[in-house]
Scaffold this active site. Structure first.
Site, PDB file in Angstrom:
ATOM      1  N   ALA A 429       0.823  -1.213   0.000  1.00  0.00           N
ATOM      2  CA  ALA A 429       0.000   0.000   0.000  1.00  0.00           C
ATOM      3  C   ALA A 429       0.858   1.266   0.000  1.00  0.00           C
ATOM      4  O   ALA A 429       0.719   2.127  -0.875  1.00  0.00           O
ATOM      5  CB  ALA A 429      -0.929  -0.018   1.205  1.00  0.00           C
ATOM      6  N   ASP A 455       9.916  -6.545  -3.660  1.00  0.00           N
ATOM      7  CA  ASP A 455       8.807  -7.065  -2.847  1.00  0.00           C
ATOM      8  C   ASP A 455       8.612  -8.515  -3.247  1.00  0.00           C
ATOM      9  O   ASP A 455       8.492  -8.823  -4.437  1.00  0.00           O
ATOM     10  CB  ASP A 455       7.517  -6.267  -3.109  1.00  0.00           C
ATOM     11  N   ARG A 466      -6.521  -0.797  -1.523  1.00  0.00           N
ATOM     12  CA  ARG A 466      -5.672   0.346  -1.152  1.00  0.00           C
ATOM     13  C   ARG A 466      -4.349   0.369  -1.902  1.00  0.00           C
ATOM     14  O   ARG A 466      -3.612   1.331  -1.837  1.00  0.00           O
ATOM     15  CB  ARG A 466      -5.431   0.366   0.365  1.00  0.00           C
ATOM     16  N   LYS A 479       3.964  -8.228  -7.063  1.00  0.00           N
ATOM     17  CA  LYS A 479       3.642  -6.824  -6.803  1.00  0.00           C
ATOM     18  C   LYS A 479       4.658  -5.882  -7.439  1.00  0.00           C
ATOM     19  O   LYS A 479       4.295  -4.869  -8.038  1.00  0.00           O
ATOM     20  CB  LYS A 479       3.601  -6.570  -5.287  1.00  0.00           C
ATOM     21  N   ASP A 527       5.805  -3.852   6.337  1.00  0.00           N
ATOM     22  CA  ASP A 527       4.653  -4.046   7.213  1.00  0.00           C
ATOM     23  C   ASP A 527       5.012  -4.771   8.500  1.00  0.00           C
ATOM     24  O   ASP A 527       4.150  -5.273   9.188  1.00  0.00           O
ATOM     25  CB  ASP A 527       3.543  -4.810   6.473  1.00  0.00           C
ATOM     26  N   ASN A 528       6.322  -4.851   8.821  1.00  0.00           N
ATOM     27  CA  ASN A 528       6.671  -5.470  10.102  1.00  0.00           C
ATOM     28  C   ASN A 528       7.930  -4.831  10.675  1.00  0.00           C
ATOM     29  O   ASN A 528       8.786  -4.328   9.941  1.00  0.00           O
ATOM     30  CB  ASN A 528       6.836  -6.985   9.949  1.00  0.00           C
ATOM     31  N   CYS A 583       0.125 -20.409  30.216  1.00  0.00           N
ATOM     32  CA  CYS A 583      -0.852 -21.050  31.124  1.00  0.00           C
ATOM     33  C   CYS A 583      -2.237 -20.406  30.974  1.00  0.00           C
ATOM     34  O   CYS A 583      -3.253 -21.059  31.176  1.00  0.00           O
ATOM     35  CB  CYS A 583      -0.373 -20.996  32.568  1.00  0.00           C
TER      36      CYS A 583
END
Length: 1012
Positions: A429, A455, A466, A479, A527-528, A583
């Site tokens: 995007a 990419d 988008r 992309k 994006d990370n 847990c």
């Protein structure tokens, strides 16, 4: 909009929600003026999914339009802008009806729309149509950009209802204790801070004892600290016994807007976005009005960099200020507005266009808080830092596609832009928006210039909403390839190469020392956080500027990294506090996020990890020994899973031979997790159990569960079996079915083994207990079981009859693959066990699929701000005050634009350094033989007066005083210690030294960058 196309709008739905999208689907929008700003707004509004958009423009395409109107080409010169853009705008989203109107604006036309947006309009038109829209209940927006200044205005009429202030999910918390007091104080559990703010309203549920709270309506609270708040008078209520959840109640509210002619006189309606510029933006409010008067009088905008026109405009502003009475005018800003008003810049239009389109969405949907009512924005610091350089900007327009930009910055700067070599990482995007801006600006479009984009992803349907360079026919294509082709069509002069590489250590052969040294800068559209941190490290290593931006729904941020001037993106600061304790997942969930993560973990374990382990076992002879090296507890689990997956059900294993076996497995699995495991938990901790301190065990965030009984007529029960059986069939290559009737028939024949809870089972209460138990030596029974497993797995007949399994990678966006069917059913059944409200498929998909909500408006705004910083980098700005980092929330028009931070300094032997400093050493000076480690130690001593006592290469300690290593070349020492060859592409080794002269508390020292 009859049905929302969830595949297309998937990521936007998580920002706006279904209700808002349905309301938008009924709205007809008029966008007047189709220059760069108009087309940007139209693009974002069409992608968002309103009912129809009409684009109006009487004007013909001119050269200056091409610097920011991305759907116009040189072949369109002299033709109507709206007509030329119609087809491309229609192609963005076939679900929206797009039409062009090439006649003038009039009242009859405006009355056909629910929202009207004016761009490139006169003040007289703004007032006239503003009055009409206000009186007729039509939402009215004015957006304008002039060079490096922009303006936005909203009037949504009287009593405009806001249905959701900010779009955030209502905050909730688990109650620990409530006092009987006036006011009563509520203490929340200390697992995590409550996220309530002062004055909000909340409701109570599941409170035991003080049950009066469950039945009172929403009540206002006052926050005391991050774990408690006060509420109503509880002194006459019953005694609090335990439990309870408190949830924020989001209320609708109404706003009254002033029509434009009234709002012009009200400076209180200006929304700040850069606190260093309050005076400037108050001045711009007058300057934009003066600009309209100037145009009305002269029939033209002020000439670029014309002193006399600027004097006239300034006099007009001073005249207006006799009424406005501003204490101080920013006269320099007025002059710069005059100098650059004929400019038309893609990044400015991207930013203001993103904001304006978001206001259209608010007007159509009632979602989020609208702008009340004026916003001014400028990026005048993009101009040359020294006053004497400003005159260099003036160049007459000469009929090129960059005229709108040359008007502002001059020809020499345009040539510099075209010579740039940039690396764009990510063509999603933000990547698409950046590439569009790069093409319009001419970045890298000259003979020496170049853009490399990489990419590794392929286009999916959910991207189209988008990532506006992609169309439905591009689904499945890379992309980077499609994006590069699209921007070449926008600007045929673009020099762009598309790669499909992931940016990580594995691609350092492509993106090596020479590659980075040949760049002017890097743009990160990732994006990370992990990839950003890695790229940032490479940019610091090679002293390369970096532009970085990111979005989360309507939130956006941008960062500019300038070598030796600003701090870098830095290490991964995202804390692991958000990780859910094991847990909690295993035995004590109290939120739907916990049951969804549990379902996701079960999916990964059963349908991916176990089949992968089986395949490893079948092809790797060392698999068993290696697994045994991971500890007995893990080995038992892994090897047990492998053996049971290979042995058929008839002889005690789990391998199915038919579809019936798969259904039987799924039914028995259901019984284990939703009945037997819960009965076992309640056997260990009965509902009435007390802790050592005499308090109820099942209280606070520990919700007491109850077992479920399988019901073949309960849809969720059967949906779990259908999904689980089909996934199980897939990993073994068995054919499944969705036929509920035939599955119900098989279920009648399944025999479910009886279950009795055992007293010997230990259930861990904390992750620490769980960890300690894992590292403990196994008992004799476990050792015997391991030996038995080893024997069974060593059997030649087991391997010879076995077949490879088919591990399943979780894919959230394919509704036919049973993945989300399984997750939703598995999670909601567990939620039912613990009386946690269930989540629908849409919500479950976002949480389990870790989907980042996204919308085109935020993306456009982020890319616009990044490219404004790009102007500054290309100019070579040296003042920290020229640059901006930004954080904004379009939902509530919250903006923070601030100077970046300087890099932190640290001292080594009394000398100051920052992260940008290093000791650059040429390993082979003058083509000689490579220097030895001893030579390196000597070189650092001679040149920097520092004595190396140890050297690290990555995690490997390559030197700590060993004299025999001093005679070896540096690369030989590295190879010897790491036991690896140095790849031929590696031209620089990063060595981390420790020095004798360091103070004891000195944790960092500049790296030695050793050139091979």
């Amino acid at each position: 909009m009859s049905e929302i196309d969830e595949g297309f709008y998937s990521r936007q739905l998580y920002v706006l929600g279904h209700d808002a999208m349905y309301r938008m689907g009924k709205a007809n929008v008029l966008i007047a003026g189709l220059r760069g700003l108009g087309v940007e707004i139209a693009k974002n509004v069409i992608l968002s999914g309103v009912k129809s958009v009409t684009i109006q423009d009487e004007g013909q395409t001119e050269w200056t339009d091409l610097s920011s109107q991305f759907f116009l080409k040189e072949s369109h010169l002299g033709q109507n802008r709206a007509t030329c853009s119609l087809q491309q705008l229609s192609d963005l989203n076939p679900r929206v009806r797009v039409s062009a109107h090439t006649g003038p604006l009039d009242n009859d036309l405006l009355l056909q729309f629910q929202v009207v947006v004016l761009t490139d309009s006169s003040l007289d038109d703004q007032k006239r149509f503003g009055e009409l829209c206000h009186s007729q209940g039509i939402k009215f927006i004015v957006a304008d950009t002039r060079g490096l200044c922009g303006q936005l205005f909203c009037d949504f009429g009287e009593e405009f209802e806001v249905l959701d202030r900010d779009g955030e999910a209502p905050a909730s918390a688990v109650i620990q204790r409530i006092t009987k007091d006036n006011p009563g104080v509520v203490l929340c559990t200390d697992e995590q801070r409550h996220e309530f703010s002062d004055g909000i309203k909340v409701s109570f549920s599941e409170v035991q004892g003080m049950t009066e709270l469950n039945s009172i309506g929403p009540v206002e609270i006052r926050v005391r600290d991050p774990y408690s708040f006060s509420t109503v008078d509880t002194s006459a209520f019953s005694e609090y016994e335990g439990g309870g959840i408190v949830t924020e109640v989001k209320e609708t509210f109404k706003i009254d807007f002033k029509p434009l002619s009234e709002a012009l006189l009200d400076h209180e309606l200006l929304i700040n976005n850069d606190y260093g510029k309050i005076q400037r933006h108050n001045t711009l409010h007058l300057a934009f009005q003066a600009l309209h008067s100037f145009v009305k009088k002269q029939q033209r905008l002020p000439l670029p960099w014309c002193q006399s026109d600027a004097d006239v405009l300034l006099d007009m502003v001073r005249e207006l200020n006799t009424v406005a009475q501003l204490e101080q005018l920013d006269e320099a800003a007025v002059r710069k507005l005059s100098y650059t008003a004929q400019g038309d810049l893609a990044p400015m239009n991207a930013f203001i266009g993103g904001l304006a389109a978001q206001e259209v969405i608010k007007a159509c949907s009632g979602k989020f808080t609208p702008l009340q009512q004026w916003l001014y924005f400028d990026a005048l610091e993009c101009l040359p830092e020294e006053e004497d350089q400003l005159t260099e900007c003036s160049s007459p327009a000469k009929g090129t596609r960059y005229d709108g930009q040359i008007t502002v910055f001059g020809e020499a700067f345009q040539e510099k832009l075209e010579r740039q070599r940039y690396f764009l990482v990510g063509a999603g995007a933000i990547g698409c928006e950046l590439l569009k801006n790069f093409a319009l600006m001419g970045l890298g479009a000259g003979e020496e210039g170049h853009i490399t984009v990489t990419d590794m992803d392929f286009i999916e349907k959910s991207n189209l909403n988008r990532q506006f360079l992609f169309r439905s026919q591009d689904i499945g294509k890379p992309k980077s390839d499609v994006a590069a082709k699209a921007v070449r069509e926008m600007n045929p002069q673009m020099n762009i190469t598309a790669h499909k590489n992931r940016l990580d250590p594995d691609s350092e052969g492509v993106y090596d020392y020479n590659f980075f040294k040949g760049l002017n800068g890097v743009a990160a559209a990732l994006d990370n956080v992990e990839a950003r941190v890695y790229l940032d490290g490479r940019c610091v290593q090679h002293q390369t500027p970096m532009l970085e931006g990111g979005t989360l729904g309507s939130k956006g941020h941008t960062l500019v990294v300038v070598p030796h001037l600003t701090e870098s993106y830095g290490r991964d600061q995202s804390s692991s506090d958000k990780a859910i304790p094991l847990c909690t997942l295993k035995n004590f969930p109290y939120r739907i996020e916990h049951t969804l993560q549990w379902a996701r973990d079960h999916f990964e374990g059963q349908f991916k990890q176990t089949p992968e382990n089986v395949n490893l076992f079948l092809r790797d002879v060392g698999f068993v020994e290696r697994t045994l090296g991971h500890g007995d507890a893990e080995a038992l689990e892994v090897l047990g899973g492998v053996w049971s997956s290979l042995e058929e059900m008839q002889v005690g294993g789990q391998r199915p031979t038919s579809w019936k076996d798969c259904v039987s497995w799924a039914r028995c699995k259901w019984e284990t997790v939703y009945n037997n495991d819960i009965r076992q938990l309640l056997h260990c901790f009965p509902p009435e159990q007390k802790t050592d301190s005499g308090l109820p065990f099942w209280s606070g965030s520990k919700r007491c569960p109850h077992p479920l009984t399988f019901d073949p007529n309960n849809t969720t029960h059967v949906e779990y079996v259908v999904a689980a059986a089909n996934l199980y069939a897939q990993i073994y290559g068995v054919n499944g079915t969705r036929d509920f009737a035939s599955i119900r028939e098989i279920l009648e024949t399944v025999s479910v083994p009886p279950f009795t809870p055992k007293s010997s089972v230990k259930i861990h209460l904390t992750d620490k207990e769980m960890k300690e138990d894992k590292t403990k030596d196994s008992d004799d029974a476990e050792k015997a079981r391991l030996e038995e497993l080893k024997g069974k797995l060593a059997s030649p007949s087991l391997k010879s009859s076995a077949m490879q399994m088919n591990p399943i990678d979780f894919e959230k966006d394919d509704d036919s693959n049973f993945h989300m069917d399984y997750i939703v059913a598995a999670s909601n059944l567990r939620a039912e066990n613990y009386d946690i409200p269930a989540a629908d498929r849409h919500q479950s998909k976002r949480i389990a699929g870790r989907i980042i909500p996204a919308i085109a408006t935020t993306t456009a705004a982020v890319a616009g701000l990044m490219c404004l910083e790009l102007y500054k980098l290309v100019q070579g700005h040296q003042k920290l005050s020229s640059y901006r980092t930004s954080y904004f929330i379009l939902a509530v028009q919250y903006f923070v634009l601030a100077q970046p931070r300087r890099p932190q300094t640290f001292q080594v032997a009394g000398k100051k350094y920052t992260l940008w400093d290093d000791f650059l050493v040429e390993g082979r000076r003058g083509g000689q033989q490579e220097m030895t480690l001893g030579d390196l130690v000597e070189y650092i001593k001679e040149n920097y007066s520092l004595t190396i006592c140890s050297l690290l290469y990555g995690p490997s300690l390559i030197y700590s005083g060993q004299k025999d290593r001093l005679k070896l070349s540096v690369s030989d020492v590295v190879k010897m210690v790491t036991k690896k060859e140095i790849p031929p592409y590696k031209k620089m080794l990063d060595l981390m030294p420790s020095f004798v002269e360091e103070e004891e508390d000195c944790e960092v020292a500049p790296p030695i960058r050793y050139l091979l």
